[in-house]
Design a protein around this motif. Structure first.
Motif, PDB file in Angstrom:
ATOM      1  N   ALA A  79       0.882  -1.187   0.000  1.00  0.00           N
ATOM      2  CA  ALA A  79       0.000   0.000   0.000  1.00  0.00           C
ATOM      3  C   ALA A  79       0.907   1.220   0.000  1.00  0.00           C
ATOM      4  O   ALA A  79       2.067   1.130   0.433  1.00  0.00           O
ATOM      5  N   GLY A  81      -0.276   4.003   1.649  1.00  0.00           N
ATOM      6  CA  GLY A  81      -0.540   4.493   3.007  1.00  0.00           C
ATOM      7  C   GLY A  81       0.031   3.519   4.025  1.00  0.00           C
ATOM      8  O   GLY A  81       0.071   2.309   3.795  1.00  0.00           O
ATOM      9  N   HIS A 317     -12.957   0.290  -0.715  1.00  0.00           N
ATOM     10  CA  HIS A 317     -11.505   0.552  -0.724  1.00  0.00           C
ATOM     11  C   HIS A 317     -10.898  -0.019  -2.016  1.00  0.00           C
ATOM     12  O   HIS A 317     -10.079  -0.936  -1.986  1.00  0.00           O
ATOM     13  N   MET A 335       1.817  -2.893  -7.371  1.00  0.00           N
ATOM     14  CA  MET A 335       2.035  -2.822  -5.928  1.00  0.00           C
ATOM     15  C   MET A 335       2.720  -4.097  -5.429  1.00  0.00           C
ATOM     16  O   MET A 335       3.598  -4.043  -4.574  1.00  0.00           O
TER      17      MET A 335
HETATM   18  C1  GLV Z   1      -4.404   1.989  -0.321  1.00  0.00           C
HETATM   19  O1  GLV Z   1      -5.257   2.486   0.336  1.00  0.00           O
HETATM   20  C2  GLV Z   1      -3.043   2.316  -0.224  1.00  0.00           C
HETATM   21  O2  GLV Z   1      -2.658   3.038   0.705  1.00  0.00           O
HETATM   22  O3  GLV Z   1      -2.268   1.851  -1.045  1.00  0.00           O
END
Ligand code: GLV
Length: 371
Positions: A79, A81, A317, A335
């Motif tokens: 992520a 965040g 989300h 990611m």
């Molecule tokens: C998703 O919410 C992130 O932070 O990648």
């Protein structure tokens, strides 16, 4: 490769797990779709794993770092965040943690833009009308109308990577923009966008002249037709400029009655009880949310109130949920790839073992000469 590293992943991240295994890593993946209980993570860490792969659902703090004292070398979060990871604790225990910035920037911004469109043009209500066979005529204004996005004014709250990407999407729709960021201003980027706006107007691509500028939060909220939130979640005590409940009764009441709020950042940036009231009592025209104070959204959330369902769009989300965005094994695209590379960089001591030079490590401050 010499040492075989042991890794516990709290969630499957796809093919990247296989690639780590082919590299000789021993990777255990938590076998359920739900997040493991914290005690499971602690147990694995105590068993001596070298690395953890985590999601935003896992609370990673002193308890976890204490359990991994002397063995845990890296926490790789899939992520951008990382409010679930206690930065101070990670740094105190000298465990670098990594995130997956950049690769989800455009995906998240475009989703925010689509949410804004869905809300403004009442797409959910319009589709229901069609599906439920209640569409019985074409009429200039019945049964309802939406609002056009093009040419409107948007407040961009937070001008980090995703906020700037959102600015690009909005510029393409000839929107005017009021930018606010409590901590970081990118005047160069904003100036460059103004130049492109001026050029589009000069060449007849945009009919109206459009503009972009930084402003105070108060002015941005008072003037905007749309407000899109792109700040990290920072709580009191973590920073000089906390964002927890930045949107509360006071700030929601500053918005125009006709304005829409879009949040793709973190749920606790918006006080949901205040927002539900704002929607019920029409302080604002609508909201679209992708993130919540508690996730998944509880069954009894006030945001599910049928009385506001026509003006409250709710998503799971999902803003970064593009196939390539989430799962590509290429660290420059996905990611998963970036998460695995962050883990590898630390465990295999890339960059000469200098953590401060590793691009995906967040808490570099703990590893400088003085750190
Ligand atoms: C998703 O919410 C992130 O932070 O990648």
């Amino acid at each position: 490769m010499g040492k075989k590293f042991r890794v516990f992943a709290t969630c499957d991240i796809g093919e990247s797990i296989e690639l780590l295994r082919r590299r000789g890593y021993e990777v255990e993946v938590y076998p359920h779709a739900e997040a493991p209980a914290k005690k499971v993570i602690i147990e694995k860490v105590k068993s001596g794993v070298d690395g953890l792969i985590t999601t935003l659902r896992d609370q990673i703090d002193a308890e976890v770092f204490e359990a991994g004292k002397g063995t845990l070398k890296v926490v790789a979060q899939i992520a951008v965040g990382f409010d679930n990871i206690n930065r101070g604790d990670a740094s105190r225990y000298k465990v670098p943690f990594t995130n997956t910035a950049d690769v989800l920037t455009e995906a998240t911004a475009e989703f925010a833009f689509f949410m804004l469109g869905a809300l403004a043009r009442r797409m959910w209500t319009a589709e229901h009308l069609t599906r439920e066979n209640k569409w019985s005529y074409w009429h200039p204004y019945l049964p309802f109308l939406g609002d056009e996005v093009t040419g409107k004014t948007i407040a961009i709250i937070g001008t980090g990577r995703i906020g700037l990407a959102m600015i690009k999407k909005c510029a393409g729709s000839d929107m005017n923009m009021l930018c606010y960021d409590p901590a970081y201003q990118n005047h160069e980027f904003v100036g460059a966008i103004q130049e492109t706006m001026d050029l589009r107007h000069a060449r007849g691509i945009s009919k109206e002249k459009t503009w972009i500028k930084y402003s105070t939060l108060e002015d941005a909220l008072a003037q905007a037709d749309f407000v899109s939130v792109h700040v990290p979640l920072l709580r009191e005590g973590e920073t000089q400029t906390p964002t927890y409940h930045l949107f509360n009764e006071r700030t929601l009441r500053m918005m125009k009655k006709t304005a829409f709020l879009v949040n793709t950042s973190r749920g606790p940036v918006v006080d949901e009880a205040a927002l539900a009231r704002a929607l019920r009592e029409n302080w604002i025209a609508g909201a679209a949310l992708d993130v919540y104070e508690k996730e998944p959204l509880p069954a009894d959330s006030a945001l599910r109130d049928p009385a506001i369902e026509d003006r409250c769009r709710l998503y799971p989300h999902f803003a970064s949920a593009g196939r390539t965005t989430r799962l590509s094994t290429d660290p420059d695209k996905g990611m998963a790839g970036r998460c695995a590379q962050g883990l590898i960089d630390v465990l295999e001591k890339n960059y000469g073992g200098d953590v401060t030079k590793m691009p995906y490590v967040v808490n570099k401050e703990a590893f400088g000469k003085a750190g």
